[in-house]
Design a protein around this motif. Structure first.
Motif, PDB file in Angstrom:
ATOM      1  N   ILE A 123       0.870  -1.175   0.000  1.00 43.99           N
ATOM      2  CA  ILE A 123       0.000   0.000   0.000  1.00 43.99           C
ATOM      3  C   ILE A 123       0.903   1.220   0.000  1.00 43.99           C
ATOM      4  O   ILE A 123       1.691   1.421   0.916  1.00 43.99           O
ATOM      5  N   ASP A 124       0.794   2.002  -1.033  1.00 42.22           N
ATOM      6  CA  ASP A 124       1.619   3.200  -1.135  1.00 42.22           C
ATOM      7  C   ASP A 124       0.733   4.362  -1.557  1.00 42.22           C
ATOM      8  O   ASP A 124       0.816   4.854  -2.672  1.00 42.22           O
ATOM      9  N   PHE A 125      -0.147   4.750  -0.661  1.00 45.04           N
ATOM     10  CA  PHE A 125      -1.033   5.855  -0.921  1.00 45.04           C
ATOM     11  C   PHE A 125      -0.665   6.989   0.026  1.00 45.04           C
ATOM     12  O   PHE A 125      -0.356   6.744   1.192  1.00 45.04           O
ATOM     13  N   PRO A 126      -0.716   8.204  -0.447  1.00 44.67           N
ATOM     14  CA  PRO A 126      -0.297   9.321   0.408  1.00 44.67           C
ATOM     15  C   PRO A 126      -1.139   9.492   1.663  1.00 44.67           C
ATOM     16  O   PRO A 126      -0.675  10.028   2.653  1.00 44.67           O
ATOM     17  N   ARG A 127      -2.371   9.014   1.666  1.00 46.49           N
ATOM     18  CA  ARG A 127      -3.249   9.229   2.818  1.00 46.49           C
ATOM     19  C   ARG A 127      -3.192   8.080   3.826  1.00 46.49           C
ATOM     20  O   ARG A 127      -3.905   8.089   4.811  1.00 46.49           O
ATOM     21  N   PHE A 128      -2.356   7.040   3.575  1.00 52.47           N
ATOM     22  CA  PHE A 128      -2.190   5.937   4.511  1.00 52.47           C
ATOM     23  C   PHE A 128      -0.916   6.146   5.308  1.00 52.47           C
ATOM     24  O   PHE A 128       0.148   6.359   4.749  1.00 52.47           O
ATOM     25  N   HIS A 129      -1.050   6.068   6.612  1.00 55.50           N
ATOM     26  CA  HIS A 129       0.097   6.239   7.502  1.00 55.50           C
ATOM     27  C   HIS A 129       0.233   4.969   8.336  1.00 55.50           C
ATOM     28  O   HIS A 129      -0.702   4.585   9.040  1.00 55.50           O
ATOM     29  N   PHE A 130       1.374   4.327   8.247  1.00 53.86           N
ATOM     30  CA  PHE A 130       1.620   3.102   9.003  1.00 53.86           C
ATOM     31  C   PHE A 130       2.471   3.455  10.214  1.00 53.86           C
ATOM     32  O   PHE A 130       3.593   3.927  10.081  1.00 53.86           O
ATOM     33  N   ILE A 131       1.905   3.241  11.380  1.00 52.27           N
ATOM     34  CA  ILE A 131       2.539   3.635  12.630  1.00 52.27           C
ATOM     35  C   ILE A 131       2.933   2.364  13.389  1.00 52.27           C
ATOM     36  O   ILE A 131       2.070   1.543  13.728  1.00 52.27           O
ATOM     37  N   GLN A 132       4.228   2.220  13.628  1.00 48.06           N
ATOM     38  CA  GLN A 132       4.693   1.079  14.408  1.00 48.06           C
ATOM     39  C   GLN A 132       4.503   1.392  15.886  1.00 48.06           C
ATOM     40  O   GLN A 132       4.941   2.442  16.379  1.00 48.06           O
ATOM     41  N   VAL A 133       3.821   0.493  16.583  1.00 50.02           N
ATOM     42  CA  VAL A 133       3.597   0.677  18.013  1.00 50.02           C
ATOM     43  C   VAL A 133       3.980  -0.602  18.741  1.00 50.02           C
ATOM     44  O   VAL A 133       3.735  -1.705  18.242  1.00 50.02           O
ATOM     45  N   PRO A 134       4.569  -0.476  19.901  1.00 47.40           N
ATOM     46  CA  PRO A 134       4.898  -1.675  20.678  1.00 47.40           C
ATOM     47  C   PRO A 134       3.658  -2.154  21.423  1.00 47.40           C
ATOM     48  O   PRO A 134       3.237  -1.526  22.387  1.00 47.40           O
ATOM     49  N   PHE A 135       3.051  -3.212  20.939  1.00 48.20           N
ATOM     50  CA  PHE A 135       1.881  -3.754  21.613  1.00 48.20           C
ATOM     51  C   PHE A 135       2.318  -4.390  22.922  1.00 48.20           C
ATOM     52  O   PHE A 135       3.288  -5.131  22.973  1.00 48.20           O
ATOM     53  N   ARG A 136       1.627  -4.094  23.943  1.00 50.42           N
ATOM     54  CA  ARG A 136       1.876  -4.708  25.245  1.00 50.42           C
ATOM     55  C   ARG A 136       0.789  -5.757  25.465  1.00 50.42           C
ATOM     56  O   ARG A 136       0.317  -6.355  24.530  1.00 50.42           O
ATOM     57  N   PHE A 137       0.362  -5.904  26.665  1.00 52.48           N
ATOM     58  CA  PHE A 137      -0.736  -6.807  26.957  1.00 52.48           C
ATOM     59  C   PHE A 137      -2.027  -6.228  26.381  1.00 52.48           C
ATOM     60  O   PHE A 137      -2.177  -5.016  26.267  1.00 52.48           O
ATOM     61  N   SER A 138      -2.969  -7.091  26.052  1.00 49.26           N
ATOM     62  CA  SER A 138      -4.229  -6.659  25.447  1.00 49.26           C
ATOM     63  C   SER A 138      -4.890  -5.547  26.251  1.00 49.26           C
ATOM     64  O   SER A 138      -5.345  -4.549  25.691  1.00 49.26           O
ATOM     65  N   PHE A 139      -4.968  -5.732  27.558  1.00 46.50           N
ATOM     66  CA  PHE A 139      -5.621  -4.735  28.393  1.00 46.50           C
ATOM     67  C   PHE A 139      -4.953  -3.373  28.231  1.00 46.50           C
ATOM     68  O   PHE A 139      -5.624  -2.355  28.073  1.00 46.50           O
ATOM     69  N   PHE A 140      -3.632  -3.334  28.270  1.00 44.63           N
ATOM     70  CA  PHE A 140      -2.909  -2.074  28.144  1.00 44.63           C
ATOM     71  C   PHE A 140      -3.163  -1.442  26.780  1.00 44.63           C
ATOM     72  O   PHE A 140      -3.405  -0.244  26.678  1.00 44.63           O
ATOM     73  N   TRP A 141      -3.132  -2.259  25.717  1.00 40.91           N
ATOM     74  CA  TRP A 141      -3.382  -1.735  24.362  1.00 40.91           C
ATOM     75  C   TRP A 141      -4.799  -1.187  24.257  1.00 40.91           C
ATOM     76  O   TRP A 141      -5.007  -0.055  23.838  1.00 40.91           O
ATOM     77  N   ASP A 142      -5.773  -2.001  24.629  1.00 40.99           N
ATOM     78  CA  ASP A 142      -7.182  -1.623  24.466  1.00 40.99           C
ATOM     79  C   ASP A 142      -7.556  -0.380  25.262  1.00 40.99           C
ATOM     80  O   ASP A 142      -8.232   0.505  24.745  1.00 40.99           O
ATOM     81  N   GLN A 143      -7.157  -0.345  26.512  1.00 38.27           N
ATOM     82  CA  GLN A 143      -7.681   0.673  27.419  1.00 38.27           C
ATOM     83  C   GLN A 143      -6.796   1.903  27.591  1.00 38.27           C
ATOM     84  O   GLN A 143      -7.260   2.933  28.058  1.00 38.27           O
ATOM     85  N   PHE A 144      -5.519   1.812  27.192  1.00 38.83           N
ATOM     86  CA  PHE A 144      -4.623   2.957  27.383  1.00 38.83           C
ATOM     87  C   PHE A 144      -3.912   3.382  26.097  1.00 38.83           C
ATOM     88  O   PHE A 144      -3.969   4.549  25.722  1.00 38.83           O
ATOM     89  N   GLN A 145      -3.233   2.443  25.456  1.00 39.98           N
ATOM     90  CA  GLN A 145      -2.427   2.793  24.290  1.00 39.98           C
ATOM     91  C   GLN A 145      -3.298   3.270  23.127  1.00 39.98           C
ATOM     92  O   GLN A 145      -3.022   4.319  22.538  1.00 39.98           O
ATOM     93  N   LEU A 146      -4.334   2.523  22.773  1.00 41.79           N
ATOM     94  CA  LEU A 146      -5.205   2.914  21.664  1.00 41.79           C
ATOM     95  C   LEU A 146      -5.899   4.256  21.929  1.00 41.79           C
ATOM     96  O   LEU A 146      -5.871   5.138  21.066  1.00 41.79           O
TER      97      LEU A 146
END
Length: 181
Positions: free
Chosen positions: A17-40
């Protein structure tokens, strides 16, 4: 603009995917709870997003933003199957199951729209959650499918060579999935 959060920095390149409006952000996923409720929620606020679109059954519970959940199965399907077949669980899987059982019903209720991958999944969601007042008509079916540009090569020799490289010439089935039983 579209923001895709991923563990890999190469997601855009891998997906081609090489579209100017798509931004791919690398994030360090932690535990599901941390991702769902804080990181996201932090990422939603940081990038000033208008909508969350997710392909799993959990949403941030204390953050109000319109959300679409794309579900291939009901939230408790894997747990039910695991119990039916007496599959062993380690401590991490047990904690994930408890978390999922606590969060998923609230997430389903909170979702602005739920997209089911089949009529069967829609019926199962309605059976499991249809009694909730906020459930209503928010489940729609959208079948997963590929673009028309993806098709087997017309040339038999090319197809045979691909099959030889992948499976030694035998027929094969490619299935992408998680490691869940």
């Amino acid at each position: 603009d579209f923001f895709v959060f991923s563990r890999s920095a190469d997601t855009g390149r891998i997906l081609r995917i090489d579209f100017p409006r798509f931004h791919f952000i690398q994030v360090p996923f932690r535990f599901s709870f941390f991702w769902d409720q804080f990181q996201l929620p932090w990422l939603v606020k940081h990038y000033q997003l208008d909508l969350i679109h997710t392909a799993y059954d959990r949403l941030p519970l204390f953050y109000d933003i319109p959300s679409v959940m794309y579900l291939f199965e009901t939230p408790f399907f894997r747990t039910t199957i695991g119990r039916e077949f007496n599959l062993p669980e380690n401590w991490h899987e047990r904690m994930a199951r408890f978390y999922n059982m606590a969060i998923s019903p609230q997430s389903v209720e909170k979702a602005s729209m739920i997209v089911a991958s089949s009529e069967f999944t829609k019926r199962e969601l309605e059976r499991e959650f249809g009694e909730r007042p906020s459930f209503g008509d928010k489940v729609k079916v959208v079948y997963p499918a590929q673009e028309d540009s993806f098709h087997p090569p017309a040339d038999f020799a090319v197809r045979s060579e691909i099959r030889r490289q992948i499976s030694g010439g035998e027929e094969y089935l490619l299935h992408l999935s998680t490691g869940d039983p």
